[in-house]
Design a protein around this motif. Structure first.
Motif, mmCIF file in Angstrom:
data_model
loop_
_atom_site.group_PDB
_atom_site.id
_atom_site.type_symbol
_atom_site.label_atom_id
_atom_site.label_comp_id
_atom_site.label_asym_id
_atom_site.label_seq_id
_atom_site.Cartn_x
_atom_site.Cartn_y
_atom_site.Cartn_z
ATOM 1 N N VAL A 34 0.855 -1.189 0.000
ATOM 2 C CA VAL A 34 0.000 0.000 0.000
ATOM 3 C C VAL A 34 0.890 1.237 0.000
ATOM 4 O O VAL A 34 1.820 1.333 0.810
ATOM 5 N N PRO A 35 0.659 2.197 -0.910
ATOM 6 C CA PRO A 35 1.485 3.412 -0.950
ATOM 7 C C PRO A 35 1.547 4.116 0.399
ATOM 8 O O PRO A 35 0.533 4.219 1.099
ATOM 9 N N ARG A 36 2.709 4.602 0.757
ATOM 10 C CA ARG A 36 2.899 5.205 2.080
ATOM 11 C C ARG A 36 2.100 6.484 2.276
ATOM 12 O O ARG A 36 1.770 6.848 3.410
ATOM 13 N N VAL B 94 -13.548 5.950 -0.404
ATOM 14 C CA VAL B 94 -12.726 6.813 0.442
ATOM 15 C C VAL B 94 -12.577 8.185 -0.201
ATOM 16 O O VAL B 94 -12.274 8.287 -1.393
ATOM 17 N N VAL B 95 -12.803 9.212 0.591
ATOM 18 C CA VAL B 95 -12.517 10.582 0.169
ATOM 19 C C VAL B 95 -11.359 11.075 1.020
ATOM 20 O O VAL B 95 -11.464 11.123 2.256
ATOM 21 N N SER B 96 -10.259 11.413 0.378
ATOM 22 C CA SER B 96 -9.058 11.831 1.099
ATOM 23 C C SER B 96 -9.230 13.221 1.696
ATOM 24 O O SER B 96 -9.693 14.147 1.020
ATOM 25 N N GLU B 97 -8.862 13.354 2.960
ATOM 26 C CA GLU B 97 -8.934 14.644 3.632
ATOM 27 C C GLU B 97 -7.796 15.560 3.208
ATOM 28 O O GLU B 97 -7.915 16.788 3.267
ATOM 29 N N ALA C 95 -9.037 13.449 -3.171
ATOM 30 C CA ALA C 95 -9.147 12.381 -4.170
ATOM 31 C C ALA C 95 -10.111 11.302 -3.692
ATOM 32 O O ALA C 95 -10.162 10.970 -2.510
ATOM 33 N N ILE C 96 -10.861 10.745 -4.642
ATOM 34 C CA ILE C 96 -11.827 9.696 -4.338
ATOM 35 C C ILE C 96 -11.256 8.350 -4.793
ATOM 36 O O ILE C 96 -10.797 8.215 -5.919
ATOM 37 N N SER C 97 -11.307 7.361 -3.903
ATOM 38 C CA SER C 97 -10.794 6.028 -4.208
ATOM 39 C C SER C 97 -11.829 4.985 -3.826
ATOM 40 O O SER C 97 -12.731 5.249 -3.024
ATOM 41 N N ILE C 98 -11.679 3.801 -4.396
ATOM 42 C CA ILE C 98 -12.580 2.685 -4.105
ATOM 43 C C ILE C 98 -11.747 1.446 -3.801
ATOM 44 O O ILE C 98 -10.752 1.173 -4.475
ATOM 45 N N LEU D 197 -7.517 4.164 -7.293
ATOM 46 C CA LEU D 197 -7.224 5.501 -6.776
ATOM 47 C C LEU D 197 -7.611 6.597 -7.757
ATOM 48 O O LEU D 197 -7.660 6.388 -8.961
ATOM 49 N N ARG D 198 -7.897 7.767 -7.186
ATOM 50 C CA ARG D 198 -8.137 9.008 -7.932
ATOM 51 C C ARG D 198 -9.173 8.828 -9.049
ATOM 52 O O ARG D 198 -8.873 9.012 -10.235
#
Length: 259
Positions: free
Chosen positions: A198-200, A222-225, A229-232, A240-241
Motif C-alpha cells: 500500500v502506498p505510504r 474513500v474521500v481523502s482529507e 481524491a476519491i478512491s474505491i 485511486l483518484r
C-alpha cells in the motif's frame, strides 16, 4: 495402472474447485502466507504419517492437527464465513434465479435512486476536502462493524452524509455502512489492512477501506482529507483518484449486483 472412473474425476474437480476458492479468498484477504504455512504443515504430517510411517512423529503431529483445526476455525472465521456466503450466493446458481429476473430489474431501478445522492455527496466532500469512508454491504454480513458505531437507520441523503462527515461531527472519523439503500450506522471501526504494497502516502482511511474489502465482499469509498481524491476498495484492490464519472459507473455496477 490406475483405474479412474467418472466418480474419481468429479471428486478431483470438487477438491480442485474448493482449493481454488480458498486460495482466492486467502489471497484477497492478505492471509495467503498463513494458508500456505498450514498447507505445508499438512503435507509434512501426511508424508510422515502415511508414507514414512514414523509413529512418534506422526502421533505428535496428530495432536497438533486435532488442536489446529479448532485454532484454524478461530483464525479464519471471517474467511470461512465469506467462503460459505460465496458458495451459497445466488450469483453462483444463476440458473435458479432466472425466474426472478423481473424482481432483479426492480432492484436495479431502486439502486439508481440511492446511487446518485451517494455519488453527489462524495463529489461535494471531495471539493471541500472532507475526509470520508463509506462501506456498501454486499452478501457478507457486517453486523460486527455496525455495532462498533452508532446506529442511524435512515434513507440515503446527500446532506445527511455530508453532515455526518463534517469535520466537527463526532462521527466523522469512523466509517459509514450502507445496506440496501439505507444508512445503517456511522462512526464504525473497520479492520485495517497491513499489506506492505500500500502506498505510504495513503492514510488510515484507505487501509481500513482495503481491510474491509479483504474481510468481506463489500465495496468501500474513500474521500481523502488531504487531497480530496476519491478512491474505491473492492475485493482487496484499490482504485485511486477516480473522477465523478468513474465513481458513478463503479458504484452503479456494484449496486446492480446486489441481491
Amino acid at each position: 495402472m490406475f483405474d479412474i472412473g467418472i466418480k474419481d474425476i468429479i471428486d478431483i474437480l470438487i477438491v480442485a474447485t474448493i482449493l481454488f476458492y480458498v486460495y482466492k479468498i486467502m489471497k484477497e484477504s492478505g492471509t495467503l502466507s498463513i494458508f500456505l504455512g498450514v498447507l505445508s504443515f499438512i503435507v509434512v504430517w501426511f508424508v510422515a504419517s502415511v508414507f514414512l510411517q514414523m509413529e512418534l512423529t506422526g502421533r505428535i503431529l496428530d495432536k497438533f492437527m486435532n488442536i489446529g483445526l479448532l485454532i484454524l476455525v478461530i483464525i479464519f472465521q471471517d474467511q470461512i464465513k465469506r467462503f460459505l456466503v460465496e458458495i451459497g450466493s445466488h450469483k453462483r446458481w444463476h440458473f435458479l434465479h432466472t425466474m426472478f429476473k423481473r424482481k432483479k430489474n426492480d432492484n436495479r431501478e431502486e439502486a439508481k435512486e440511492w446511487v446518485l445522492p451517494l455519488v453527489y455527496s462524495c463529489i461535494n466532500m471531495s471539493k471541500s476536502k472532507t475526509g470520508a469512508l463509506i462501506v456498501i454491504r454486499n452478501n457478507v454480513p457486517l453486523d460486527t462493524y455496525e455495532n462498533s458505531g452508532d446506529i442511524i437507520n435512515a434513507n440515503i441523503n446527500s446532506r445527511l452524509i455530508e453532515n455526518i462527515f463534517f469535520k466537527n461531527s463526532p462521527l466523522h472519523d469512523g466509517a459509514m455502512i450502507i445496506d440496501r439503500g439505507r444508512i445503517c450506522a456511522a462512526g464504525c471501526i473497520l479492520p485495517v489492512s497491513h499489506d506492505e504494497d500500500v502506498p505510504r502516502q495513503l492514510g488510515l482511511r484507505h487501509r481500513s477501506a482495503l481491510g474491509i474489502s479483504q474481510f468481506s465482499d463489500a465495496l468501500a469509498i474513500v474521500v481523502s482529507e488531504e487531497t480530496g481524491a476519491i478512491s474505491i476498495a473492492y475485493k482487496g484492490k484499490l482504485s485511486l483518484r477516480l473522477n465523478p464519472t468513474e465513481l458513478e459507473a463503479k458504484v452503479t455496477e456494484f449496486a446492480r449486483g446486489l441481491e
